[in-house]
Design an enzyme around this catalytic site. Structure first.
Site, PDB file in Angstrom:
ATOM      1  N   TRP A  73      45.508  -4.760  21.951  1.00  0.00           N
ATOM      2  CA  TRP A  73      46.114  -5.989  22.494  1.00  0.00           C
ATOM      3  C   TRP A  73      47.020  -6.663  21.455  1.00  0.00           C
ATOM      4  O   TRP A  73      46.795  -6.534  20.262  1.00  0.00           O
ATOM      5  CB  TRP A  73      45.035  -6.967  22.977  1.00  0.00           C
ATOM      6  CG  TRP A  73      44.147  -7.544  21.905  1.00  0.00           C
ATOM      7  CD1 TRP A  73      42.928  -7.060  21.502  1.00  0.00           C
ATOM      8  CD2 TRP A  73      44.393  -8.700  21.093  1.00  0.00           C
ATOM      9  NE1 TRP A  73      42.417  -7.836  20.489  1.00  0.00           N
ATOM     10  CE2 TRP A  73      43.290  -8.854  20.220  1.00  0.00           C
ATOM     11  CE3 TRP A  73      45.442  -9.624  21.002  1.00  0.00           C
ATOM     12  CZ2 TRP A  73      43.194  -9.896  19.276  1.00  0.00           C
ATOM     13  CZ3 TRP A  73      45.345 -10.651  20.071  1.00  0.00           C
ATOM     14  CH2 TRP A  73      44.232 -10.779  19.223  1.00  0.00           C
ATOM     15  N   GLU A  76      41.938 -18.174   9.847  1.00  0.00           N
ATOM     16  CA  GLU A  76      42.577 -16.878  10.125  1.00  0.00           C
ATOM     17  C   GLU A  76      43.950 -16.794   9.455  1.00  0.00           C
ATOM     18  O   GLU A  76      44.339 -15.742   8.959  1.00  0.00           O
ATOM     19  CB  GLU A  76      42.744 -16.671  11.635  1.00  0.00           C
ATOM     20  CG  GLU A  76      41.442 -16.549  12.422  1.00  0.00           C
ATOM     21  CD  GLU A  76      40.759 -15.181  12.282  1.00  0.00           C
ATOM     22  OE1 GLU A  76      41.347 -14.280  11.656  1.00  0.00           O
ATOM     23  OE2 GLU A  76      39.634 -15.035  12.784  1.00  0.00           O
ATOM     24  N   GLU A 127      43.891  -8.104  11.659  1.00  0.00           N
ATOM     25  CA  GLU A 127      43.508  -9.509  11.514  1.00  0.00           C
ATOM     26  C   GLU A 127      44.693 -10.445  11.738  1.00  0.00           C
ATOM     27  O   GLU A 127      44.524 -11.554  12.244  1.00  0.00           O
ATOM     28  CB  GLU A 127      42.938  -9.764  10.113  1.00  0.00           C
ATOM     29  CG  GLU A 127      41.516  -9.289   9.902  1.00  0.00           C
ATOM     30  CD  GLU A 127      40.502 -10.207  10.571  1.00  0.00           C
ATOM     31  OE1 GLU A 127      40.850 -11.351  10.905  1.00  0.00           O
ATOM     32  OE2 GLU A 127      39.360  -9.768  10.768  1.00  0.00           O
ATOM     33  N   HIS A 174      45.159 -12.430  14.908  1.00  0.00           N
ATOM     34  CA  HIS A 174      44.271 -13.538  15.287  1.00  0.00           C
ATOM     35  C   HIS A 174      44.924 -14.908  15.077  1.00  0.00           C
ATOM     36  O   HIS A 174      44.972 -15.729  15.989  1.00  0.00           O
ATOM     37  CB  HIS A 174      42.951 -13.474  14.500  1.00  0.00           C
ATOM     38  CG  HIS A 174      42.188 -12.203  14.732  1.00  0.00           C
ATOM     39  ND1 HIS A 174      41.098 -11.831  13.991  1.00  0.00           N
ATOM     40  CD2 HIS A 174      42.391 -11.195  15.629  1.00  0.00           C
ATOM     41  CE1 HIS A 174      40.647 -10.665  14.429  1.00  0.00           C
ATOM     42  NE2 HIS A 174      41.414 -10.264  15.415  1.00  0.00           N
ATOM     43  N   GLU A 234      32.323 -11.269   8.664  1.00  0.00           N
ATOM     44  CA  GLU A 234      32.850 -10.741   9.935  1.00  0.00           C
ATOM     45  C   GLU A 234      31.858 -11.028  11.063  1.00  0.00           C
ATOM     46  O   GLU A 234      32.263 -11.346  12.184  1.00  0.00           O
ATOM     47  CB  GLU A 234      33.113  -9.230   9.840  1.00  0.00           C
ATOM     48  CG  GLU A 234      34.228  -8.841   8.866  1.00  0.00           C
ATOM     49  CD  GLU A 234      35.641  -9.051   9.408  1.00  0.00           C
ATOM     50  OE1 GLU A 234      35.802  -9.595  10.513  1.00  0.00           O
ATOM     51  OE2 GLU A 234      36.596  -8.675   8.697  1.00  0.00           O
ATOM     52  N   THR A 259      32.287 -14.741  11.925  1.00  0.00           N
ATOM     53  CA  THR A 259      33.480 -15.045  12.740  1.00  0.00           C
ATOM     54  C   THR A 259      33.300 -14.501  14.156  1.00  0.00           C
ATOM     55  O   THR A 259      33.785 -15.101  15.115  1.00  0.00           O
ATOM     56  CB  THR A 259      34.784 -14.477  12.140  1.00  0.00           C
ATOM     57  OG1 THR A 259      34.585 -13.111  11.788  1.00  0.00           O
ATOM     58  CG2 THR A 259      35.215 -15.252  10.912  1.00  0.00           C
ATOM     59  N   ASP A 301      37.275  -7.805  17.987  1.00  0.00           N
ATOM     60  CA  ASP A 301      37.858  -7.248  16.743  1.00  0.00           C
ATOM     61  C   ASP A 301      36.901  -7.496  15.567  1.00  0.00           C
ATOM     62  O   ASP A 301      36.633  -6.609  14.766  1.00  0.00           O
ATOM     63  CB  ASP A 301      39.181  -7.946  16.378  1.00  0.00           C
ATOM     64  CG  ASP A 301      40.390  -7.421  17.173  1.00  0.00           C
ATOM     65  OD1 ASP A 301      40.212  -6.565  18.056  1.00  0.00           O
ATOM     66  OD2 ASP A 301      41.515  -7.896  16.887  1.00  0.00           O
ATOM     67  N   GLU A 302      36.407  -8.723  15.477  1.00  0.00           N
ATOM     68  CA  GLU A 302      35.540  -9.091  14.339  1.00  0.00           C
ATOM     69  C   GLU A 302      34.271  -8.225  14.341  1.00  0.00           C
ATOM     70  O   GLU A 302      33.784  -7.834  13.285  1.00  0.00           O
ATOM     71  CB  GLU A 302      35.146 -10.580  14.377  1.00  0.00           C
ATOM     72  CG  GLU A 302      36.281 -11.579  14.586  1.00  0.00           C
ATOM     73  CD  GLU A 302      37.275 -11.702  13.444  1.00  0.00           C
ATOM     74  OE1 GLU A 302      37.328 -10.810  12.590  1.00  0.00           O
ATOM     75  OE2 GLU A 302      38.020 -12.706  13.431  1.00  0.00           O
ATOM     76  N   HIS A 353      35.111  -4.929  12.829  1.00  0.00           N
ATOM     77  CA  HIS A 353      35.278  -5.049  11.374  1.00  0.00           C
ATOM     78  C   HIS A 353      33.928  -5.177  10.677  1.00  0.00           C
ATOM     79  O   HIS A 353      33.721  -4.618   9.606  1.00  0.00           O
ATOM     80  CB  HIS A 353      36.155  -6.257  11.033  1.00  0.00           C
ATOM     81  CG  HIS A 353      37.539  -6.175  11.615  1.00  0.00           C
ATOM     82  ND1 HIS A 353      38.374  -7.259  11.714  1.00  0.00           N
ATOM     83  CD2 HIS A 353      38.231  -5.127  12.125  1.00  0.00           C
ATOM     84  CE1 HIS A 353      39.527  -6.884  12.273  1.00  0.00           C
ATOM     85  NE2 HIS A 353      39.446  -5.592  12.532  1.00  0.00           N
TER      86      HIS A 353
HETATM   87 FE   LIG Z   1      37.604 -10.613  10.632  1.00  0.00          FE
HETATM   88 FE   LIG Z   2      39.921 -12.657  12.262  1.00  0.00          FE
END
Ligand SMILES: [Fe+2]
Ligand SMILES: [Fe+2]
Length: 326
Positions: free
Chosen positions: A34, A77, A112, A115, A165, A168, A197-198, A201
């Site tokens: 995305w 971010e 990242e 974000h 991570e 978040t 996403d976090e 990670h």
């Molecule tokens: Fe992150």
């Molecule tokens: Fe992030």
């Protein structure tokens, strides 16, 4: 006996080959993942102004604290340059551009970067934010950097990033669900994709530490204890607003997050528990004497922290952020 740093460099070289093999499991292909524009009004279409109107109508229903938390999250971010430059300073991160560490660092940064980009554009369009005040805070935070107590030690650094991570992930996920309750489905979707996403990670950083435990368990255990004794500070702990001193806004931001239940002292304990479980801390054997003590400290820590968390009162003091209009 090998010197502390030398052994760590050796371990980092050992892990580097797994990084290249595993990177595709932790990161998504750039062409298909995305992008912020998937969620935001398209300024090349005639529907643009109507879409902004709708966006502003739903953003109008968000509470003051929720907007404040969202701004704090966005600034955190947006301070990505700090995190990237710090990762490249970690001992054992070889400066070979084709090597696993530099590749990971650049690809992670690239993911990242979406974000802050997405959240910033949303906030700009929302009509709720004094953008100049927010931008000043962002510039300050990047200029001020951070001090998270890891030094350049890779073990402490990746314990920190594993924790962070996960933290978040929790906070973006909670903003997503509260946005939904307030009727802002766009913001809810946005924070949902960021949270996922976090989560990926977090898996990567937890994996690095898992590999470190396989080859240098005692030192990894001691590093983990040290980070927990120092407490995991958030990367935005130097947050400030115009006219304030370094770090003076940070407490107000975390108070708002605690009040709303977006990131709380209990979440901190839950993340610790997850790490203890995922790294099988309780059952690791063959440790030296100091590391044995570290392990004992760590396994007892969640209960201790939970007792403290239970006694904590919810911060009620209301604060007026310069970032928020009206
Ligand atoms: Fe992150
Ligand atoms: Fe992030």
């Amino acid at each position: 006996m090998m010197f502390f740093e030398e052994k760590r460099r050796e371990v980092m070289v050992h892990i580097e080959k797994y990084m290249l093999e595993k990177m595709h499991e932790f990161l998504k292909p750039i062409d298909t993942i995305w992008q912020p524009s998937d969620f935001l009004p398209d300024s090349s279409r005639d529907t643009f102004f109507n879409e902004i109107k709708e966006l502003q109508e739903s953003a109008g229903g968000l509470s003051y604290d929720l907007i404040a938390v969202l701004i704090g999250d966005t600034i955190t971010e947006e301070a990505l340059p700090t995190y990237e430059s710090w990762l490249t300073m970690v001992d054992g991160v070889s400066k070979d551009e084709e090597g696993g560490w530099m590749k990971w660092t650049r690809y992670w940064t690239a993911e990242e970067n979406r974000h802050g980009d997405l959240l910033n554009k949303y906030l700009y369009l929302s009509g709720r934010v004094n953008m100049r005040m927010m931008e000043i805070s962002t510039q300050y935070l990047i200029a001020d950097g951070f001090d998270i107590g890891t030094g350049t030690d890779p073990y402490r650094n990746f314990i920190y990033t594993s924790f962070q991570e996960l933290a978040t992930n929790v906070s973006h996920r909670r903003v997503a669900s509260q946005a939904k309750k307030h009727g802002d489905t766009l913001l809810s979707k946005m924070c949902g994709v960021i949270a996922s996403d976090e989560a990926r990670h977090a898996k990567a950083y937890k994996y690095f530490i898992e590999k470190i435990f396989e080859v240098d368990a005692s030192e990894a255990m001691i590093a983990f204890e040290d980070m927990m004794r120092k407490k995991i500070v958030m990367p935005a702990h130097f947050l400030r607003e115009v006219g304030l001193k370094i770090g003076q806004t940070f407490g107000h931001f975390t108070d708002a997050a605690q009040r709303l239940g977006i990131y709380t002292a209990v979440d901190y304990v839950d993340i610790l528990k997850e790490l203890l479980e995922d790294w099988h801390i309780e059952s690791i054997t063959g440790l030296n004497e100091q590391a044995e003590k570290s392990r004992d400290y760590l396994v007892k820590l969640p209960d201790r922290l939970m007792r403290v968390a239970d006694r904590m009162k919810n911060p009620m003091l209301e604060y007026k952020f310069s970032w928020i209009n009206g």
